[in-house]
Design a protein around this motif. Structure first.
Motif, PDB file in Angstrom:
ATOM      1  N   SER A  65      -4.702   1.613  -8.146  1.00  0.00           N
ATOM      2  CA  SER A  65      -3.353   2.054  -7.393  1.00  0.00           C
ATOM      3  C   SER A  65      -3.728   1.327  -5.964  1.00  0.00           C
ATOM      4  O   SER A  65      -2.625   0.869  -5.588  1.00  0.00           O
ATOM      5  N   LYS A  66      -4.783   1.531  -5.523  1.00  0.00           N
ATOM      6  CA  LYS A  66      -5.127   0.986  -4.117  1.00  0.00           C
ATOM      7  C   LYS A  66      -4.988  -0.499  -4.455  1.00  0.00           C
ATOM      8  O   LYS A  66      -4.524  -1.383  -3.394  1.00  0.00           O
ATOM      9  N   LEU A  67      -5.506  -1.154  -5.221  1.00  0.00           N
ATOM     10  CA  LEU A  67      -5.629  -2.713  -5.505  1.00  0.00           C
ATOM     11  C   LEU A  67      -4.214  -3.134  -5.522  1.00  0.00           C
ATOM     12  O   LEU A  67      -3.808  -4.304  -4.991  1.00  0.00           O
ATOM     13  N   ILE A  68      -3.314  -2.619  -6.462  1.00  0.00           N
ATOM     14  CA  ILE A  68      -1.826  -2.875  -6.467  1.00  0.00           C
ATOM     15  C   ILE A  68      -1.335  -2.944  -5.035  1.00  0.00           C
ATOM     16  O   ILE A  68      -0.565  -3.891  -4.594  1.00  0.00           O
ATOM     17  N   ALA A  69      -1.547  -1.864  -4.210  1.00  0.00           N
ATOM     18  CA  ALA A  69      -1.000  -1.659  -2.924  1.00  0.00           C
ATOM     19  C   ALA A  69      -1.508  -2.834  -1.939  1.00  0.00           C
ATOM     20  O   ALA A  69      -0.723  -3.391  -1.330  1.00  0.00           O
ATOM     21  N   LYS A  70      -2.466  -3.090  -2.095  1.00  0.00           N
ATOM     22  CA  LYS A  70      -3.192  -4.087  -1.435  1.00  0.00           C
ATOM     23  C   LYS A  70      -2.574  -5.656  -1.580  1.00  0.00           C
ATOM     24  O   LYS A  70      -2.342  -6.480  -0.622  1.00  0.00           O
ATOM     25  N   VAL A  71      -2.527  -5.865  -2.773  1.00  0.00           N
ATOM     26  CA  VAL A  71      -2.141  -7.282  -3.017  1.00  0.00           C
ATOM     27  C   VAL A  71      -0.823  -7.570  -2.885  1.00  0.00           C
ATOM     28  O   VAL A  71      -0.287  -8.413  -2.962  1.00  0.00           O
TER      29      VAL A  71
END
Length: 305
Positions: A222-228
């Motif tokens: 989830s955090k990776l999706i938010a970042k990119v």
């Protein structure tokens, strides 16, 4: 596809603006509430602005569905790249003037006025909703302003909601459109989602699609999706959909960072960010290294993912 694999009834992350998946998050819910309050108070022009992919069309469709339950006649123009005459004809057809295309312009304006008075006489109000309003030619926006001069002694005969990208603000700041700009009584802006909001968004859409398990997306995913994605809902949908496909292909039931990375590598416009303790890799492929030490490092990193 992966629907049966995850126990769903439908795809949760399509790009079609299905209002069943409307964002129950502050930025969009507050915008909807503001629109309903402004329309209820009889304000003439209302403006909603958001960047590409922030959910304007979804909000627009949700507003239309909500107004169906109100004493209201709605006119919806999804593609406003029209001439002034085209705008009037489309509006007339939307409010029930069946022979609008056969009427000359002067007759058409009179018939629109009569029809709006008829609607008001029935205890209803009329709302014109324009999507992608930044695409309206300047002369067409001016024609819309002139059309809103149709009013009774006490009330506007119809209200206008403009949905558009930030270019709409630039358009309305032109000196020639200053009269319309002064008539906009409420404006709201759709912002991108925070990392926490994206976590809720992913789980909410999965649940509404029929998923009944625990968290479908790991915290790291989830955090990776938010970042990119920078919090843009459309990009979130694209990566979430491809991540589910990747997990299905590997027989996994929880979306982790590797699935998201595979989705990122398959999507134009986004890239895997530099992360401490991580080396990008491609599922099912061999990563070439220039030394035995490099191969060992890659193997250790892969084991940590």
């Amino acid at each position: 596809m992966y629907i049966d694999h995850f126990g769903m009834q439908e795809l949760p992350f399509t790009l079609t603006p299905n209002t069943r998946f409307f964002l129950q998050l502050p930025t969009h819910q507050e915008a909807l509430n503001l629109l309903l309050v402004a329309l209820g108070s009889g304000d003439g022009f209302i403006k909603v602005v958001g960047e590409v992919g922030t959910g304007k069309t979804m909000l627009c469709r949700t507003l239309l569905n909500t107004l169906e339950k109100e004493p209201c006649i709605t006119a919806y123009i999804p593609n406003p790249y029209l001439s002034p005459e085209g705008l009037r004809h489309n509006f007339a057809l939307e409010i029930g003037i069946e022979n609008a295309l056969q009427l000359r312009d002067f007759e058409l304006v009179n018939r629109i006025n009569q029809r709006l008075v008829e609607i008001a006489g029935q205890g209803l109000y009329t709302v014109l909703i324009v999507d992608e309003a930044q695409a309206m030619p300047e002369e067409t926006i001016e024609a819309l302003r002139l059309l809103t001069n149709l009013e009774t002694e006490s009330n506007k005969l119809f209200q206008v909601v403009l949905f558009g990208q930030p270019e709409l603000d630039q358009l309305l700041r032109r000196p020639s459109l200053r009269q319309l700009l002064q008539r906009i009584t409420f404006s709201c802006y759709l912002h991108t989602l925070s990392a926490e909001e994206i976590r809720h968004y992913l789980e909410q859409r999965a649940t509404r699609a029929g998923y009944k398990g625990l968290s479908l997306f790991s915290s790291g995913a989830s955090k990776l999706i938010a970042k990119v994605t920078g919090g843009v809902p459309r990009l979130v949908n694209i990566l979430a959909h491809k991540s589910l496909m990747s997990a299905y292909g590997r027989g996994d039931y929880v979306i982790g960072k590797p699935h998201v990375i595979k989705a990122i590598e398959d999507t134009e416009g986004v890239s895997v960010p530099a992360m401490t303790g991580y080396m990008p890799f491609i599922f099912g492929s061999v990563i070439l290294a220039s030394s035995v030490g490099g191969l060992l490092y890659w193997a250790v990193m892969r084991g940590l993912i």
